[in-house]
Design a protein around this motif. Structure first.
Motif, PDB file in Angstrom:
ATOM      1  N   MET A   1       0.837  -1.167   0.000  1.00 42.52           N
ATOM      2  CA  MET A   1       0.000   0.000   0.000  1.00 42.52           C
ATOM      3  C   MET A   1       0.891   1.243   0.000  1.00 42.52           C
ATOM      4  SD  MET A   1      -2.889   1.196   2.753  1.00 42.52           S
ATOM      5  CE  MET A   1      -4.206   0.342   1.958  1.00 42.52           C
ATOM      6  N   ILE A   2       0.494   2.231  -0.758  1.00 43.34           N
ATOM      7  CA  ILE A   2       1.218   3.498  -0.808  1.00 43.34           C
ATOM      8  C   ILE A   2       1.072   4.196   0.531  1.00 43.34           C
ATOM      9  CG2 ILE A   2       1.271   5.775  -1.906  1.00 43.34           C
ATOM     10  CD1 ILE A   2       0.247   4.388  -4.453  1.00 43.34           C
ATOM     11  N   GLN A   3       2.163   4.769   1.025  1.00 42.48           N
ATOM     12  CA  GLN A   3       2.138   5.471   2.304  1.00 42.48           C
ATOM     13  C   GLN A   3       2.513   6.930   2.113  1.00 42.48           C
ATOM     14  OE1 GLN A   3       4.528   3.491   5.218  1.00 42.48           O
ATOM     15  NE2 GLN A   3       3.111   1.785   5.375  1.00 42.48           N
ATOM     16  N   ILE A   4       1.691   7.810   2.682  1.00 42.41           N
ATOM     17  CA  ILE A   4       1.951   9.237   2.666  1.00 42.41           C
ATOM     18  C   ILE A   4       2.227   9.638   4.108  1.00 42.41           C
ATOM     19  CG2 ILE A   4       1.004  11.531   2.219  1.00 42.41           C
ATOM     20  CD1 ILE A   4      -0.341   8.478   0.421  1.00 42.41           C
ATOM     21  N   HIS A   5       3.403  10.208   4.353  1.00 49.67           N
ATOM     22  CA  HIS A   5       3.797  10.625   5.697  1.00 49.67           C
ATOM     23  C   HIS A   5       3.858  12.150   5.743  1.00 49.67           C
ATOM     24  CE1 HIS A   5       5.054   6.673   7.296  1.00 49.67           C
ATOM     25  NE2 HIS A   5       5.246   6.409   6.009  1.00 49.67           N
ATOM     26  N   THR A   6       3.210  12.744   6.733  1.00 55.28           N
ATOM     27  CA  THR A   6       3.337  14.168   6.998  1.00 55.28           C
ATOM     28  C   THR A   6       4.338  14.297   8.130  1.00 55.28           C
ATOM     29  OG1 THR A   6       1.048  14.572   6.321  1.00 55.28           O
ATOM     30  CG2 THR A   6       2.112  16.278   7.657  1.00 55.28           C
ATOM     31  N   VAL A   7       5.496  14.915   7.836  1.00 59.09           N
ATOM     32  CA  VAL A   7       6.603  14.965   8.782  1.00 59.09           C
ATOM     33  C   VAL A   7       7.143  16.389   8.904  1.00 59.09           C
ATOM     34  CG1 VAL A   7       7.296  12.578   8.331  1.00 59.09           C
ATOM     35  CG2 VAL A   7       8.310  14.408   7.009  1.00 59.09           C
ATOM     36  N   PHE A   8       7.827  16.647  10.028  1.00 56.57           N
ATOM     37  CA  PHE A   8       8.484  17.937  10.217  1.00 56.57           C
ATOM     38  C   PHE A   8       9.946  17.810   9.856  1.00 56.57           C
ATOM     39  CE2 PHE A   8      10.730  21.206  12.614  1.00 56.57           C
ATOM     40  CZ  PHE A   8      10.002  22.320  12.229  1.00 56.57           C
ATOM     41  N   GLU A   9      10.405  18.744   9.027  1.00 54.03           N
ATOM     42  CA  GLU A   9      11.824  18.852   8.704  1.00 54.03           C
ATOM     43  C   GLU A   9      12.256  20.264   9.050  1.00 54.03           C
ATOM     44  OE1 GLU A   9      12.196  17.703   4.599  1.00 54.03           O
ATOM     45  OE2 GLU A   9      12.234  15.582   5.131  1.00 54.03           O
ATOM     46  N   ALA A  10      13.509  20.544   8.979  1.00 52.19           N
ATOM     47  CA  ALA A  10      14.059  21.837   9.397  1.00 52.19           C
ATOM     48  C   ALA A  10      13.352  23.027   8.747  1.00 52.19           C
ATOM     49  CB  ALA A  10      15.551  21.883   9.097  1.00 52.19           C
ATOM     50  N   SER A  11      12.902  22.869   7.515  1.00 52.45           N
ATOM     51  CA  SER A  11      12.286  23.990   6.801  1.00 52.45           C
ATOM     52  C   SER A  11      10.769  24.057   6.965  1.00 52.45           C
ATOM     53  CB  SER A  11      12.640  23.910   5.320  1.00 52.45           C
ATOM     54  OG  SER A  11      12.194  22.675   4.792  1.00 52.45           O
ATOM     55  N   GLY A  12      10.143  23.091   7.615  1.00 53.72           N
ATOM     56  CA  GLY A  12       8.696  23.103   7.814  1.00 53.72           C
ATOM     57  C   GLY A  12       8.099  21.713   7.691  1.00 53.72           C
ATOM     58  N   TRP A  13       6.781  21.666   7.573  1.00 53.61           N
ATOM     59  CA  TRP A  13       6.051  20.395   7.451  1.00 53.61           C
ATOM     60  C   TRP A  13       6.003  19.977   5.996  1.00 53.61           C
ATOM     61  CZ3 TRP A  13       4.694  17.692  11.635  1.00 53.61           C
ATOM     62  CH2 TRP A  13       4.725  18.362  12.856  1.00 53.61           C
ATOM     63  N   ARG A  14       6.266  18.696   5.759  1.00 48.72           N
ATOM     64  CA  ARG A  14       6.279  18.158   4.395  1.00 48.72           C
ATOM     65  C   ARG A  14       5.473  16.878   4.317  1.00 48.72           C
ATOM     66  NH1 ARG A  14       9.494  19.875   0.481  1.00 48.72           N
ATOM     67  NH2 ARG A  14      11.105  21.370   0.952  1.00 48.72           N
ATOM     68  N   ASN A  15       5.025  16.584   3.105  1.00 54.58           N
ATOM     69  CA  ASN A  15       4.387  15.307   2.803  1.00 54.58           C
ATOM     70  C   ASN A  15       5.346  14.498   1.956  1.00 54.58           C
ATOM     71  OD1 ASN A  15       1.696  15.508   3.979  1.00 54.58           O
ATOM     72  ND2 ASN A  15       1.503  17.251   2.610  1.00 54.58           N
ATOM     73  N   LYS A  16       5.484  13.234   2.308  1.00 57.11           N
ATOM     74  CA  LYS A  16       6.352  12.329   1.550  1.00 57.11           C
ATOM     75  C   LYS A  16       5.524  11.131   1.102  1.00 57.11           C
ATOM     76  CE  LYS A  16      10.693  13.552   3.738  1.00 57.11           C
ATOM     77  NZ  LYS A  16      11.936  13.040   4.300  1.00 57.11           N
ATOM     78  N   VAL A  17       5.546  10.860  -0.178  1.00 61.76           N
ATOM     79  CA  VAL A  17       4.845   9.707  -0.746  1.00 61.76           C
ATOM     80  C   VAL A  17       5.891   8.634  -0.980  1.00 61.76           C
ATOM     81  CG1 VAL A  17       3.449   8.842  -2.648  1.00 61.76           C
ATOM     82  CG2 VAL A  17       3.102  11.178  -1.804  1.00 61.76           C
ATOM     83  N   ASP A  18       5.788   7.569  -0.221  1.00 63.57           N
ATOM     84  CA  ASP A  18       6.768   6.475  -0.280  1.00 63.57           C
ATOM     85  C   ASP A  18       8.200   7.004  -0.211  1.00 63.57           C
ATOM     86  OD1 ASP A  18       4.904   4.459  -0.246  1.00 63.57           O
ATOM     87  OD2 ASP A  18       4.875   4.190  -2.417  1.00 63.57           O
ATOM     88  N   GLY A  19       8.422   7.990   0.663  1.00 58.35           N
ATOM     89  CA  GLY A  19       9.760   8.511   0.909  1.00 58.35           C
ATOM     90  C   GLY A  19      10.184   9.681   0.038  1.00 58.35           C
ATOM     91  N   LEU A  20       9.412  10.010  -0.996  1.00 59.33           N
ATOM     92  CA  LEU A  20       9.763  11.108  -1.894  1.00 59.33           C
ATOM     93  C   LEU A  20       8.958  12.355  -1.534  1.00 59.33           C
ATOM     94  CD1 LEU A  20       9.753   9.131  -5.247  1.00 59.33           C
ATOM     95  CD2 LEU A  20      11.721   9.731  -3.829  1.00 59.33           C
ATOM     96  N   GLN A  21       9.639  13.501  -1.397  1.00 55.06           N
ATOM     97  CA  GLN A  21       8.979  14.745  -1.018  1.00 55.06           C
ATOM     98  C   GLN A  21       8.005  15.190  -2.090  1.00 55.06           C
ATOM     99  OE1 GLN A  21      11.903  17.673  -0.103  1.00 55.06           O
ATOM    100  NE2 GLN A  21      12.718  16.546   1.615  1.00 55.06           N
TER     101      GLN A  21
END
Length: 78
Positions: A1-21
């Motif tokens: 299943m495809i996974q979308i992660h909403t994570v915090f990085e130094a520049s702000g909040w990002r969404n990553k789809v299977d590890g790609l920003q």
């Protein structure tokens, strides 16, 4: 299943789809999570929202890779 992660990085909040920003960073976690949810719905994947320290705050599934065949018809009652 495809996974979308909403994570915090130094520049702000990002969404990553299977590890790609995906897209630019967001200043607000709620705005990033809303966009991540839209992506998950479109791709029928899982959406995981993380806190600043990486702990999981939310985990939702918006589809499945498995097709289920029903033995009996599904009947809805109102």
């Amino acid at each position: 299943m495809i996974q979308i992660h909403t994570v915090f990085e130094a520049s702000g909040w990002r969404n990553k789809v299977d590890g790609l920003q995906q897209g630019p960073p967001f200043a607000d976690r709620h705005a990033a999570a809303a966009q991540g949810r839209r992506i998950a719905l479109e791709l029928r994947g899982a959406h995981i929202v993380h806190d600043v320290d990486g702990t999981v705050l939310e985990h939702h599934r918006y589809g499945t890779a498995h097709v289920r065949s029903w033995v009996d018809p599904v009947r809805f009652q109102s």
